[in-house]
Each structure stands twice: as structure tokens, then as C-alpha cells.
Design an enzyme around this catalytic site. Sequence first.
Site, PDB file in Angstrom:
ATOM      1  CG  ASP A  53      30.838 -15.237  31.909  1.00  0.00           C
ATOM      2  OD1 ASP A  53      30.469 -14.156  32.411  1.00  0.00           O
ATOM      3  OD2 ASP A  53      30.178 -16.289  31.971  1.00  0.00           O
ATOM      4  CG  ASP A 363      49.673  44.668  42.322  1.00  0.00           C
ATOM      5  OD1 ASP A 363      48.581  44.450  42.870  1.00  0.00           O
ATOM      6  OD2 ASP A 363      50.362  43.763  41.793  1.00  0.00           O
ATOM      7  NE  ARG A 440      41.897  41.068  48.534  1.00  0.00           N
ATOM      8  CZ  ARG A 440      42.781  41.682  47.778  1.00  0.00           C
ATOM      9  NH1 ARG A 440      42.521  41.940  46.515  1.00  0.00           N
ATOM     10  NH2 ARG A 440      43.937  42.055  48.253  1.00  0.00           N
ATOM     11  CE  LYS A 473      49.766  40.585  40.286  1.00  0.00           C
ATOM     12  NZ  LYS A 473      50.448  41.050  41.501  1.00  0.00           N
ATOM     13  CD1 TRP A 474      42.461  38.410  35.108  1.00  0.00           C
ATOM     14  CD2 TRP A 474      42.437  38.839  32.928  1.00  0.00           C
ATOM     15  NE1 TRP A 474      41.246  38.015  34.620  1.00  0.00           N
ATOM     16  CE2 TRP A 474      41.200  38.264  33.287  1.00  0.00           C
ATOM     17  CE3 TRP A 474      42.651  39.187  31.592  1.00  0.00           C
ATOM     18  CZ2 TRP A 474      40.188  38.013  32.369  1.00  0.00           C
ATOM     19  CZ3 TRP A 474      41.641  38.939  30.680  1.00  0.00           C
ATOM     20  CH2 TRP A 474      40.422  38.364  31.064  1.00  0.00           C
ATOM     21  CG  ASP A 475      44.905  39.386  41.343  1.00  0.00           C
ATOM     22  OD1 ASP A 475      44.716  38.169  41.496  1.00  0.00           O
ATOM     23  OD2 ASP A 475      45.551  40.080  42.147  1.00  0.00           O
ATOM     24  CG  MET A 476      39.356  35.388  39.565  1.00  0.00           C
ATOM     25  SD  MET A 476      39.262  33.639  39.850  1.00  0.00           S
ATOM     26  CE  MET A 476      37.537  33.338  39.611  1.00  0.00           C
ATOM     27  CG  ASN A 477      42.687  38.899  44.488  1.00  0.00           C
ATOM     28  OD1 ASN A 477      43.519  38.001  44.589  1.00  0.00           O
ATOM     29  ND2 ASN A 477      43.003  40.123  44.127  1.00  0.00           N
ATOM     30  CB  CYS A 523      47.644  37.306  39.286  1.00  0.00           C
ATOM     31  SG  CYS A 523      47.852  37.485  41.069  1.00  0.00           S
ATOM     32  CG  ASP A 545      49.638  36.827  46.771  1.00  0.00           C
ATOM     33  OD1 ASP A 545      50.132  37.250  45.710  1.00  0.00           O
ATOM     34  OD2 ASP A 545      48.474  37.071  47.127  1.00  0.00           O
TER      35      ASP A 545
HETATM   36  C1  GLA Z   1      46.399  39.344  44.962  1.00  0.00           C
HETATM   37  C2  GLA Z   1      47.678  39.175  44.180  1.00  0.00           C
HETATM   38  C3  GLA Z   1      48.738  40.108  44.692  1.00  0.00           C
HETATM   39  C4  GLA Z   1      48.252  41.521  44.592  1.00  0.00           C
HETATM   40  C5  GLA Z   1      46.947  41.662  45.350  1.00  0.00           C
HETATM   41  C6  GLA Z   1      46.340  43.021  45.160  1.00  0.00           C
HETATM   42  O1  GLA Z   1      46.509  38.880  46.244  1.00  0.00           O
HETATM   43  O2  GLA Z   1      48.101  37.858  44.246  1.00  0.00           O
HETATM   44  O3  GLA Z   1      49.927  39.944  43.954  1.00  0.00           O
HETATM   45  O4  GLA Z   1      48.099  41.877  43.248  1.00  0.00           O
HETATM   46  O5  GLA Z   1      45.991  40.706  44.946  1.00  0.00           O
HETATM   47  O6  GLA Z   1      45.151  43.174  45.836  1.00  0.00           O
END
Ligand code: GLA
Length: 729
Positions: A53, A363, A440, A473-477, A523, A545
Site C-alpha cells: 500500500d 546522383d 531546400r 539511391k532513394w534520398d529525402m532531403n 539516404c 554526407d
Molecule cells: C543529399 C545526399 C547526397 C546527395 C545530395 C544530392 O544531400 O545525402 O549524398 O545525393 O543529396 O542533392
Amino acid sequence: MIVYLEKTRTFYLQGKHVSYIFAVDAYGHLRHLYFGEQLAVGEDLSFCFRDEDKGFSGNFDGAKDRTASLDTAFLEFPSAGMGDYRRPALLVMTQDGARQTDLRFSSFAVHREKVPPEGLPHVRGGETLEVMLRDDMYGLELSLFYTVFDDQDAVVRSAKLVNRSGGDLRVQKISSFSLDFPDASYDTVCLYGRPCCERMPVREACGPGIREFSSALRGSSSHYLNPFFALVRRETDENAGDAYGFALVYSGAFSLSAEMTSYGTLRVQGGISDCDFSWLLKDGQSFRTPEAALVFSCGGLGGMSRAFHALWREKLLPSRFSGKPRPVVVNSWEAAYFDFNAQKLFALIDAAAETGADTFVLDDGWFEFRNNDCGGLGDWSADRTKLPGGLEEISAHCRERGLAFGLWFEPEMVSEDSRLYREHPDWCLKNPRRGPVRGRAQLVLDFCNPEVVATVYDKMARVIESSGATYVKWDMNRYLADLYAPSLPPERQQEVQHRYVLGVYSLAERLTQRFPDLFMEGCSGGGGRFDAGMLFYFPQIWTSDNTDASERAEIQYGTSLCYPPVAMSAHVSACPNHLTGRTTPLASRYSVASLCAFGYELDLCALSREERAALARQVAAYREIEPLVQGGELYRLAQMCRDGLYAAALVSHDKTHAYVAGITGQTNANVLQKRLKICGLDDARRYRVRETGTVASGRALRTMGLLLPPLRSDFMPVELHLEAEPEKA
Ligand code: GLA
């Protein structure tokens, strides 16, 4: 192995060296009993638990006396409003506005074959226990899933909530897992960072209150904090001591937390972040959480990492690529950025072929309106000014030189100056009443909308097919910001972050189905989405990077806490380094990158004949150690910020050979030669070090170490190959 003992209503989940144990109490609550070093099935742990308790700890309705309180109980999946003042794993608002759920045990099932969570990345194989709980008052059904493996030191957990209330519910929080530890004398180790400085380990003692690791509101797992943390005893170090690790198989906004209570106990839980989250669950619908992997090792942080590495390598990474050599890549980014034409690429491809690399990756910059990072995203058609013969010509040139062709995409994004945006301005995440939040100079597509995902899929599939790319290479910035999806009604806007990730997964899944041999590298502005969710689709992820060898050493060190070397993509780049201006020897840049999935990212045409010859030797040398990168056991030997040098060993499973690599730090005048202790070898065997000719026992190498060559300049390579001497008959 999963065992249920009816007498004590206890579940025993046995992994390779671990046990996870919980029981159903007299009220039907699930009481967490134990997670750690393996205990025997049947071990009765009741001697360790006594309800007391405690003033101000609430007693739930029906409690037989004041000792029966959920506030002090160790629980498997605490819910809100029942007198437990710690964080709930489940918070649901029912139709009447109440947020009080009372889930009691109803039944269980053992699935020999795992039923994979639909639309979510997941760990494969194992045996799964499903425990069903019910709240009859509100018509809620909760299933807790626990997967264990005979050959892994891990338990994989997730949960599913089903609404049978006859009305709508709002799920405000639903964790993937929760468990309580009897004391809080632990340190947490998280991976913290920013772009170009990802996953720096930070260790801190647990204290009162809640320590939360979360990427809330970014919509992705992010550079900031990784969806992983470790809980270690104060005395635990790299090679010894108890170490728990918690990682989410998830790439969206997450939360992991450790909460020290008034009574010095510790609640650990994690899952989708509940910050700006709620999910409208209609009658008859269910909600499934992402999976979480819980590992334990008494072999220190190193043991915990190897437990994760084995789990991810063997049960998570796409199995069609496992055991196969990773492509050695030459990537065009740091070689040319946006400034190239077909002639420049041909020259780069010719030089790449000379090194013996396997794949040339084109790239960013190959599509229309993309001479800088201000536009061009979304249409995905080749820039005929730069590439008059299109991608087909570049790809054909690669094939003529014996190279595979890879291509960069940023599928989730759109530039306002694009056909896609002009035709569908409502296909991106933005509040229609406000101007968009740009990152960006680009907007995030509304991946909550299946039509958007289908369109992006069609565009990508067309380009992949026509160009013959075998690598993406599939990026997302950027991160998400304006969490408003035009495709969703107002009452579903807090579902955006999770639905977005589900859209990302569905695109990855569709591409995988359509192109089973397509090798995808993840990426996100470097390593901004380096998590177990993405690794289910992408066998490797671009680690950062930041390609400066000495800084990369620290990033690789931190990343390896949870993720295996084979999942970390690492390239040799030019010097002076484009980010830091630092010059390190070519051999050192190789030595650091060779511990991972390897490649180059520099203008090969600007190199001297000798340097190009050195590159060819490096590629050949990498092929020799590549099986160790694929499947060897990683032992971290030295950390740059702690020891002034970075070194790691990759050791074969039979311990007959090992590769030790890394880089030294800044040198000082008049210092003694450094020793490097090499762990992971067989104590009883003798090893020959190829580079020095030294022969010593594994035990001596572990305890005394090897003398490294005198440091005559900064950032020297560390590179040693060890072979066990034949055993005497
Ligand atoms: C990001 C990736 C890099 C390159 C650039 C291109 O920053 O990390 O390796 O591909 O985008 O714009």
C-alpha cells in the site's frame, strides 16, 4: 521457445541466451516479471514481487485492498486512467469522451508462422505469442505480439487495437512496447546528432522524470535522435556488463522513453510519437503499431550491438541480397555535383571501370531544371541538354565497361516549378490557408494519398525500366513541417505523420515487387533516416554526407551501436574534404570506409595515375575482406573522441581470421607508440598479423594489444589482417 504455465499463469519466452517473462495476475492484468539473462522455464519469480500500500497510488475499481495498485505494479502494457501515474502505453478516447481503458487478459495463441503486420516493415521468422486483452465496457480488443527466436538474443514486440465499441474511437497514443524495471540504476545511451554529424553516442545516468528520445514533428526518424537507445548498468563498458537495447522498426516520428518513478523503478517504452498524433478508429477497424526489437547482452555495449547486428542481418535486411557481395559503387555526387554532361560522365565511368568497381551511380542533377538544388523535383525526365542521348546512353556506356547503372531519386519531394506541381498543387503537404513551409526550396508530396504514391511509382518504374538501372539511391532531403494533408478530412489530420510513412513503405514495397533485383540504397541528407524500418526495404543506407575520414570514424562508431557494418554505406572522397577542408591520406580514407559497404565519391579523372592504381588495389583488397563486412562480428576497439584513434575488428564466426581497420587521430611530438587491444579473437589460438609478422595468442592480443607503427603524421591508416595459425593435430 514459448511456454505458458497454467499453474502460475506465466509466459516464458526463451531466446538464444535471453528470457522474457510475464504473468497474468488475479485481476487479469499482465505483470512484467523479467527480461534479461536466460532463466529456466518454470522458474517461479513470485518471491520477488509484493504489492504494498503506497499512499497516493490509486486502487482500481474492484481492487480487493489498498495494496492492489497499478501505480506500483510492473506492467506489460499500461493504459490510462486506472491509477497508474506513469506514462501509459495506450491512451484512447472513447465516444463518450472518456480516456480510461481497463484491459484484462482474455486468451492467447502461439503462431509458429508469423503473421506479418500489413504495410509495415518487420522482422522475419521466429515464433510469435499473441496475448489478447479486452475492455468489455468499451468493446476494445488489444493484441500484444511477442516474437522470439532460438538463434537470437532479442524479443520483437508490437500491438494491435481493434475497435468493437459500435462507435468511433480516437487513439491518442499506442506504444509498440512497454516494460518496467525494478530499479533505475542505469545509464541511457542514445544516438544524437545533426546533418553531417549523425549518431553521436551520448551516455547519461537515469534520473527522476522522463528522458525521452524522439523525432517528434519531423515526420522521419531524423538526424536528431535515432529510434534506438541502450540501457546499461553504470559499470557496463564496451566488453562487459548488462546492456539492453531498444530499437523501433519504424522510420517516422517516434518516441522512446525511460521514466524513473517515485519509487526508483524505471518504465521503458516506445513507439509512434504521441506528439500531434491521434488516429480515428472506426467501429470494426484495427490499428497495428510498428515493431520494436528489445535485445539484451551481458557482454557490454559490444555484445548488445552484435545482438542487433545479427537480428537485422539475418531477419530484417532484404534476404535476396544477403550473403551476396555488395556492389562497389562509384557515385557522381562529390565528383561533379550538378555540373556535368555526358562526356564528363563517360570519362568518370571509364575511370570507374579501371578501378574494378561494379556500379556507377548517377546522383542528383540528371533531370530537367536541375542545375542547382532549387528545382526540378517531381517530373523525373532526363535533362537532354546535359544528356542528349538520355539515361539510356549513360547506362549503355556503363554496361559496355562492365558496370551496372544506378540512379538517384528523391521520390517524396516536389519543386513548385514542375509540371507535377502545376498540375496537382494539392498533392503536397501544406495548409491551404497558409504559404507552404519550404525546405531546400522543395515541398513534401502528400504520401498519405495513394494516388500520389501510385503516380510517383509509375514515374520511377518507367525511368528504372527504360534506363536499365539496377540500383536506386532513394534520398529525402528535408523533414516534414506543415503536417496537413489535403487528401485527408479535418478529423484525420493528426494521422499525417504516420500515414506519410505508410505511403513511403508502400512505394518501396511496390518497387520491390516490380523489380525484385533492384538494389535500393536509402539516404536522407546523408544518414537522416537510418533506421530498421528503412533497412527492411534498403539493404544499405548512406551513413552521412560527412566523408571526412576522421569525422566519419566517429559517425560509423555511433551508427554501429545498433546497425551492422554491411548496412552502412561509406565512400572514399576527395581531399581536402569538401565539408571540413581536412586532408587525410588516401589509405586512411580507404581504411575507414572499408569497414562498411564500400565505394567512391570523387572525381576519378582528377586523380594521378598512381592514385588510380592505388584505387584499383583498394577495390581488390576490399573484395578480400568483403565477406567479413557482410557477416563478420564487429568488435569496436577504439573510439576517436575517447582514445584518439578509431579502430574496429571484423571477426569471422569461426574466429580463424579478422580484419582490423581504422584511422589514428592527430599526432603529438615525443609520445610512446600506441597499443591497440584486439577483442573478439579466440583466446586459445595464435594469430599471425600479416602486416607486422607478429604471432601472438588471442588472449595476448586482447589483454596486451598490438603496438601500432610510430605515428609520424596525423590521420594514419590502421589496417591489419589476422589469420589463425593452423591448430596442431
Ligand atoms: C543529399 C545526399 C547526397 C546527395 C545530395 C544530392 O544531400 O545525402 O549524398 O545525393 O543529396 O542533392
